[in-house]
Design a protein around this motif. Structure first.
Motif, mmCIF file in Angstrom:
data_model
loop_
_atom_site.group_PDB
_atom_site.id
_atom_site.type_symbol
_atom_site.label_atom_id
_atom_site.label_comp_id
_atom_site.label_asym_id
_atom_site.label_seq_id
_atom_site.Cartn_x
_atom_site.Cartn_y
_atom_site.Cartn_z
ATOM 1 N N HIS A 35 69.194 39.175 79.929
ATOM 2 C CA HIS A 35 70.033 39.724 80.723
ATOM 3 C C HIS A 35 69.218 39.723 82.060
ATOM 4 C CE1 HIS A 35 73.186 42.004 78.491
ATOM 5 N NE2 HIS A 35 72.523 41.337 77.488
ATOM 6 N N ALA A 36 67.897 39.727 81.996
ATOM 7 C CA ALA A 36 67.204 39.643 83.326
ATOM 8 C C ALA A 36 65.652 39.026 82.869
ATOM 9 C CB ALA A 36 66.942 41.052 83.938
ATOM 10 N N SER A 121 67.138 49.922 83.786
ATOM 11 C CA SER A 121 68.133 48.689 83.868
ATOM 12 C C SER A 121 67.193 47.448 83.041
ATOM 13 C CB SER A 121 68.361 48.286 85.362
ATOM 14 O OG SER A 121 67.096 48.065 86.129
ATOM 15 N N GLU A 123 67.027 44.571 84.718
ATOM 16 C CA GLU A 123 66.132 44.247 85.713
ATOM 17 C C GLU A 123 64.550 44.778 86.020
ATOM 18 O OE1 GLU A 123 69.329 44.845 86.182
ATOM 19 O OE2 GLU A 123 70.259 43.241 87.084
ATOM 20 N N ARG A 294 67.213 39.830 93.788
ATOM 21 C CA ARG A 294 67.586 39.453 92.567
ATOM 22 C C ARG A 294 68.422 37.991 92.817
ATOM 23 N NH1 ARG A 294 67.905 44.728 92.864
ATOM 24 N NH2 ARG A 294 67.694 46.014 91.169
ATOM 25 N N THR A 319 69.088 37.410 87.299
ATOM 26 C CA THR A 319 69.822 38.385 86.482
ATOM 27 C C THR A 319 70.567 36.877 85.801
ATOM 28 O OG1 THR A 319 71.424 38.444 88.308
ATOM 29 C CG2 THR A 319 69.982 40.297 87.625
ATOM 30 N N GLU A 321 73.863 36.118 83.765
ATOM 31 C CA GLU A 321 75.214 36.746 83.312
ATOM 32 C C GLU A 321 75.308 36.073 81.877
ATOM 33 O OE1 GLU A 321 77.095 38.300 85.232
ATOM 34 O OE2 GLU A 321 75.764 38.124 86.474
#
Ligand code: NAP
Length: 321
Positions: A35-36, A121, A123, A294, A319, A321
């Motif tokens: 995801h990150a 998160s 991130e 980001r 990030t 997707e």
């Protein structure tokens, strides 16, 4: 799956978004849907192939076509020897060998993965592993910083430095941060008591001495660093020029024997205990993983260009997707 790949050392222009095969997890690995993924100095070094230690995996061309070491994501599939995680779990950690993270999926051994805190998160979690653990080792575990000590962090505005400044302040030190002109206000905002612009001033020639110097980007002679240490002071180098690392390796033991100054390469093994420890400090609000920008996966080259041009304050996160 999509990944950012490269087949030669060079500028961010050598990086391309390509369709590649999905990795298959070994028995002790989990397949993670990324995801990150955050950028570290090691990614920039792996891209350009400098310093020379960045070519350990491949002298003439990259040993692995995908960079990216610090990921956060969801377990898609767990290898049969995985005990702590199962599919659907949110995890984060550092990939051994620092490669494979700039992709939609990556396989990571269980031993370097931790459970992502529910209120953090992806991130922020991806911003912590390598940089946070280097800082924890340099400042608290091996550095053993005490209240009132003078601590200097060279390369303070980058990935590890941003954590190190905050940790040194947390443990009561008087902190000097060294970085480029554009990052000085940022360093003050992190809590640095003093700042030095490396483009204008050499901290080893100011006459000031420190109890601890944590250097993420060493390039001076061992004698310059020794000059900037108080008696009984410690100099830890974690990254920088191979010439400086060799000097510390060869002359460090002699300096330790003949003076009261401790000069060493700080080797920071990837480890879950420290990762959990620094993450707990983040969860408690004592340390903040600072994210400057980001970028989406397709813009990894722009992200690395931004970092390489000296703009990034703290972490840059991709990030996925
Ligand atoms: N020892 C170990 O076990 C271990 C483990 C993992 C990683 N590492 C190494 O640790 C290092 C970690 O770096 P990082 O991720 O924090 O790097 P980073 O994010 O690139 O940060 C480096 C910072 O240093 C600044 N800088 C550049 N030249 C400087 C100079 N002459 N004087 C002072 N500051 C300067 C950079 O600013 P600009 O933007 O101006 O360039 C940047 O803010 C890497 O070399 C990595 O390979 C070591």
């Amino acid at each position: 799956m999509k990944a950012i790949v490269y087949h030669e050392y060079g500028s961010p222009d050598v990086l391309k978004l390509e369709e590649v095969d999905m990795p298959t997890p070994a028995d002790d690995e989990a397949l993670i849907k990324v995801h990150a993924v955050s950028i570290n100095g090691s990614d920039r070094e792996g891209l350009i192939g400098k310093p020379l230690y960045a070519r350990l995996g491949g002298l003439r061309k990259p040993g692995h076509p995908i960079l990216g070491s610090d990921i956060a994501g969801r377990v898609e599939k767990a290898g049969k020897n995985i005990r702590q995680f199962q599919s659907g779990d949110d995890v984060f950690g550092e990939i051994p060998g620092y490669h494979g993270g700039f992709a939609e999926y990556v396989c990571v051994p269980e031993r370097t993965l931790a459970r992502k805190p529910a209120n953090m998160s992806f991130e922020s979690a991806a911003a912590i592993p390598q940089a946070g653990v280097i800082a924890l080792q340099g400042i608290r575990e091996k550095g053993q910083v005490q209240p009132g000590q003078n601590v200097l962090i060279n390369g303070a505005g980058g990935s590890a430095g941003t954590f190190a400044v905050q940790l040194a302040k947390l443990y009561g030190a008087e902190v000097t941060g060294v970085d480029n002109t554009g990052k000085l206000d940022f360093l003050r905002s992190l809590g640095a008591d003093h700042v030095i612009d490396y483009t204008r001033e050499d901290f080893t020639r100011t006459g000031k001495q420190y109890d601890l110097i944590l250097d993420v980007i060493a390039h001076r002679s061992v004698f310059a660093y020794r000059r900037a240490l108080k008696p009984n002071g410690t100099y830890f180098v974690v990254g920088g020029s191979v010439a400086t690392l060799f000097q510390i390796l060869l002359l460090g033991p002699w300096i330790r024997r003949t003076t009261s100054k401790n000069m060493r390469i700080l080797v920071v093994p990837q480890n879950k205990k420290d990762l959990i420890s620094i993450t707990e400090l983040c969860e408690a609000g004592k340390i903040t993983p600072v994210i400057d920008r980001r970028y989406p996966l397709s813009e990894v080259p722009e992200a690395l260009r931004y970092v390489g041009e000296g703009h990034a304050k703290g972490k840059v996160v991709i990030t996925v997707e």
